[in-house]
Motif scaffolding. Structure first.
Motif, PDB file in Angstrom:
ATOM      1  N   ILE A   1      -2.532  -2.627   2.584  1.00 46.03           N
ATOM      2  CA  ILE A   1      -4.144  -2.708   2.157  1.00 46.03           C
ATOM      3  C   ILE A   1      -4.331  -1.284   0.407  1.00 46.03           C
ATOM      4  O   ILE A   1      -5.492  -2.115   0.168  1.00 46.03           O
ATOM      5  CB  ILE A   1      -4.733  -1.290   3.297  1.00 46.03           C
ATOM      6  CG1 ILE A   1      -4.603  -2.044   4.334  1.00 46.03           C
ATOM      7  CG2 ILE A   1      -6.060  -1.172   3.262  1.00 46.03           C
ATOM      8  CD1 ILE A   1      -4.943  -1.714   5.439  1.00 46.03           C
TER       9      ILE A   1
ATOM     10  N   ALA B   1      -6.328  -2.812  -2.542  1.00 42.82           N
ATOM     11  CA  ALA B   1      -7.195  -1.956  -3.412  1.00 42.82           C
ATOM     12  C   ALA B   1      -7.524  -1.401  -4.370  1.00 42.82           C
ATOM     13  O   ALA B   1      -7.993  -1.361  -5.327  1.00 42.82           O
ATOM     14  CB  ALA B   1      -7.326  -0.841  -2.013  1.00 42.82           C
TER      15      ALA B   1
ATOM     16  N   ASP C   1     -11.054   0.546  -1.189  1.00 43.89           N
ATOM     17  CA  ASP C   1     -10.749   1.273   0.220  1.00 43.89           C
ATOM     18  C   ASP C   1     -10.629   0.074   0.912  1.00 43.89           C
ATOM     19  O   ASP C   1      -9.835  -0.786   1.779  1.00 43.89           O
ATOM     20  CB  ASP C   1     -10.660   2.023   1.005  1.00 43.89           C
ATOM     21  CG  ASP C   1     -10.068   3.864  -0.016  1.00 43.89           C
ATOM     22  OD1 ASP C   1      -9.592   3.430  -0.433  1.00 43.89           O
ATOM     23  OD2 ASP C   1     -10.796   4.436   0.367  1.00 43.89           O
ATOM     24  N   TYR C   2     -11.934  -0.596   0.448  1.00 45.63           N
ATOM     25  CA  TYR C   2     -12.011  -2.442   1.125  1.00 45.63           C
ATOM     26  C   TYR C   2     -12.530  -3.604   0.823  1.00 45.63           C
ATOM     27  O   TYR C   2     -12.323  -4.382   1.356  1.00 45.63           O
ATOM     28  CB  TYR C   2     -13.638  -1.317   1.959  1.00 45.63           C
ATOM     29  CG  TYR C   2     -13.094  -0.745   3.062  1.00 45.63           C
ATOM     30  CD1 TYR C   2     -12.294  -0.795   4.305  1.00 45.63           C
ATOM     31  CD2 TYR C   2     -13.701   0.764   2.540  1.00 45.63           C
ATOM     32  CE1 TYR C   2     -12.169   0.359   5.438  1.00 45.63           C
ATOM     33  CE2 TYR C   2     -14.059   2.234   3.212  1.00 45.63           C
ATOM     34  CZ  TYR C   2     -12.545   1.619   4.526  1.00 45.63           C
ATOM     35  OH  TYR C   2     -13.153   2.261   5.959  1.00 45.63           O
ATOM     36  N   ASP C   3     -12.421  -3.897  -0.289  1.00 47.47           N
ATOM     37  CA  ASP C   3     -12.481  -4.703  -1.321  1.00 47.47           C
ATOM     38  C   ASP C   3     -11.115  -5.692  -1.070  1.00 47.47           C
ATOM     39  O   ASP C   3     -10.595  -5.045  -2.287  1.00 47.47           O
ATOM     40  CB  ASP C   3     -12.880  -4.204  -2.710  1.00 47.47           C
ATOM     41  CG  ASP C   3     -13.078  -5.553  -3.693  1.00 47.47           C
ATOM     42  OD1 ASP C   3     -12.858  -6.898  -2.874  1.00 47.47           O
ATOM     43  OD2 ASP C   3     -13.259  -5.939  -4.700  1.00 47.47           O
ATOM     44  N   THR C   4     -11.373  -6.189  -0.231  1.00 42.07           N
ATOM     45  CA  THR C   4      -9.285  -6.840  -0.167  1.00 42.07           C
ATOM     46  C   THR C   4      -9.766  -8.286  -0.998  1.00 42.07           C
ATOM     47  O   THR C   4      -8.451  -9.120  -1.479  1.00 42.07           O
ATOM     48  CB  THR C   4      -9.634  -7.282   1.402  1.00 42.07           C
ATOM     49  OG1 THR C   4     -10.461  -8.346   2.199  1.00 42.07           O
ATOM     50  CG2 THR C   4      -9.412  -6.189   2.809  1.00 42.07           C
TER      51      THR C   4
ATOM     52  N   VAL D   1     -17.739  -4.981  -1.543  1.00 39.96           N
ATOM     53  CA  VAL D   1     -17.359  -5.330   0.189  1.00 39.96           C
ATOM     54  C   VAL D   1     -17.651  -6.436   0.835  1.00 39.96           C
ATOM     55  O   VAL D   1     -19.371  -5.339   0.876  1.00 39.96           O
ATOM     56  CB  VAL D   1     -16.450  -3.794   1.223  1.00 39.96           C
ATOM     57  CG1 VAL D   1     -16.583  -3.682   2.236  1.00 39.96           C
ATOM     58  CG2 VAL D   1     -15.839  -2.805  -0.068  1.00 39.96           C
TER      59      VAL D   1
ATOM     60  N   GLU E   1     -14.835  -7.960   5.431  1.00 39.10           N
ATOM     61  CA  GLU E   1     -13.568  -7.543   4.388  1.00 39.10           C
ATOM     62  C   GLU E   1     -13.572  -5.939   5.281  1.00 39.10           C
ATOM     63  O   GLU E   1     -12.177  -5.479   5.373  1.00 39.10           O
ATOM     64  CB  GLU E   1     -14.193  -7.154   3.262  1.00 39.10           C
ATOM     65  CG  GLU E   1     -13.797  -8.410   2.157  1.00 39.10           C
ATOM     66  CD  GLU E   1     -14.092  -8.121   0.626  1.00 39.10           C
ATOM     67  OE1 GLU E   1     -13.118  -8.109  -0.139  1.00 39.10           O
ATOM     68  OE2 GLU E   1     -15.396  -7.441   0.229  1.00 39.10           O
ATOM     69  N   PHE E   2     -14.508  -4.650   5.124  1.00 34.11           N
ATOM     70  CA  PHE E   2     -14.551  -3.552   5.860  1.00 34.11           C
ATOM     71  C   PHE E   2     -14.142  -3.852   7.154  1.00 34.11           C
ATOM     72  O   PHE E   2     -13.195  -3.327   7.414  1.00 34.11           O
ATOM     73  CB  PHE E   2     -16.420  -3.636   5.693  1.00 34.11           C
ATOM     74  CG  PHE E   2     -15.908  -1.712   6.691  1.00 34.11           C
ATOM     75  CD1 PHE E   2     -16.042  -0.469   5.911  1.00 34.11           C
ATOM     76  CD2 PHE E   2     -16.597  -1.861   7.693  1.00 34.11           C
ATOM     77  CE1 PHE E   2     -15.869   0.484   6.101  1.00 34.11           C
ATOM     78  CE2 PHE E   2     -16.351  -0.703   8.326  1.00 34.11           C
ATOM     79  CZ  PHE E   2     -16.647   0.770   7.428  1.00 34.11           C
TER      80      PHE E   2
ATOM     81  N   VAL F   1     -10.301  -4.736   6.992  1.00 30.58           N
ATOM     82  CA  VAL F   1      -9.348  -3.206   7.202  1.00 30.58           C
ATOM     83  C   VAL F   1      -9.137  -2.350   8.014  1.00 30.58           C
ATOM     84  O   VAL F   1      -8.241  -2.037   8.614  1.00 30.58           O
ATOM     85  CB  VAL F   1     -10.312  -2.796   5.506  1.00 30.58           C
ATOM     86  CG1 VAL F   1      -9.032  -1.366   5.243  1.00 30.58           C
ATOM     87  CG2 VAL F   1      -9.566  -3.267   4.586  1.00 30.58           C
ATOM     88  N   ARG F   2     -10.836  -2.654   8.880  1.00 34.88           N
ATOM     89  CA  ARG F   2     -10.474  -1.282   9.800  1.00 34.88           C
ATOM     90  C   ARG F   2      -9.482  -1.439  11.137  1.00 34.88           C
ATOM     91  O   ARG F   2      -9.073  -0.913  11.439  1.00 34.88           O
ATOM     92  CB  ARG F   2     -11.687  -0.951   9.937  1.00 34.88           C
ATOM     93  CG  ARG F   2     -12.504  -0.178   9.037  1.00 34.88           C
ATOM     94  CD  ARG F   2     -13.912   1.119   9.106  1.00 34.88           C
ATOM     95  NE  ARG F   2     -13.813   1.186  10.668  1.00 34.88           N
ATOM     96  CZ  ARG F   2     -13.724   2.290  10.666  1.00 34.88           C
ATOM     97  NH1 ARG F   2     -13.011   3.505   9.888  1.00 34.88           N
ATOM     98  NH2 ARG F   2     -14.511   2.905  12.346  1.00 34.88           N
TER      99      ARG F   2
ATOM    100  N   ARG G   1      -6.752  -0.989  10.361  1.00 28.19           N
ATOM    101  CA  ARG G   1      -6.201   1.119  10.028  1.00 28.19           C
ATOM    102  C   ARG G   1      -6.339   1.217  11.480  1.00 28.19           C
ATOM    103  O   ARG G   1      -5.908   2.240  12.211  1.00 28.19           O
ATOM    104  CB  ARG G   1      -7.660   1.212   9.428  1.00 28.19           C
ATOM    105  CG  ARG G   1      -7.273   3.101   9.348  1.00 28.19           C
ATOM    106  CD  ARG G   1      -8.067   3.342   8.593  1.00 28.19           C
ATOM    107  NE  ARG G   1      -7.826   3.227   6.541  1.00 28.19           N
ATOM    108  CZ  ARG G   1      -8.618   2.814   5.696  1.00 28.19           C
ATOM    109  NH1 ARG G   1      -9.757   4.020   5.657  1.00 28.19           N
ATOM    110  NH2 ARG G   1      -8.216   2.363   4.043  1.00 28.19           N
TER     111      ARG G   1
END
Length: 159
Positions: free
Chosen positions: A15, A19, A32-35, A41, A45-46, A49-50, A53
């Motif tokens: 991740i 990022a 952190d979230y723009d994959t 984002v 995508e958000f 990633v969550r 995580r």
């Protein structure tokens, strides 16, 4: 347990590597979230990633996060951010202590039913609120324009 921790660190590293390469303009949320690296984002995508995580943080695999898991995962990310920063060693130590204390406070706030665990629903509720806060124009995509609008509103309110 060692394997799960190694898998968690690997997933978080993936991740972070995606990022870091993204055109985030210094915005931590987008970083952190723009994959896909397009500088914005989406909610998908958000959420993706969550999801990664949460699973990586749940070191014992019980489907919930205890305080040690929650703070431990955050500390790993924080240490990487501080290592990359240009703060002095003393300032890094102070910032780390402050942020880790705050992570314990956040855990207590996210644990809405006060069972000493963050379940998936509590985690998802906090995520939805975080995304909504970042998405200033409420179009379902967080961009640098959203960040600029939020900064302008904060500056106007501070006057």
């Amino acid at each position: 347990m060692t394997y799960r921790l190694l898998a968690a660190a690997t997933a978080l590293g993936l991740i972070a590597s995606v990022a870091v390469a993204a055109p985030h303009g210094g915005n931590a949320f987008i970083r952190d979230y723009d994959t896909n690296g397009d500088g914005q984002v989406t909610r998908a995508e958000f959420d993706a990633v969550r999801d990664v995580r949460f699973k990586a943080t749940d070191a014992n695999g019980d489907g919930t996060l205890d305080e040690a898991e929650y703070v431990g995962e955050y500390t790993v990310r924080l240490d990487a951010q501080l290592a990359a920063s240009d703060l002095t060693a003393e300032k890094k130590t102070e910032e780390r202590q402050r942020q880790v204390r705050q992570a314990h406070v956040r855990f207590g706030a996210l644990d809405k039913n006060k069972d000493q665990r963050i379940d998936r629903a509590e985690y998802d509720t906090s995520g939805a609120a975080a995304f909504a806060e970042q998405d200033d124009d409420k179009d379902g995509v967080v961009t640098l324009a959203d960040a600029a609008a939020r900064r302008a509103k904060r500056a106007a309110a501070a006057k």
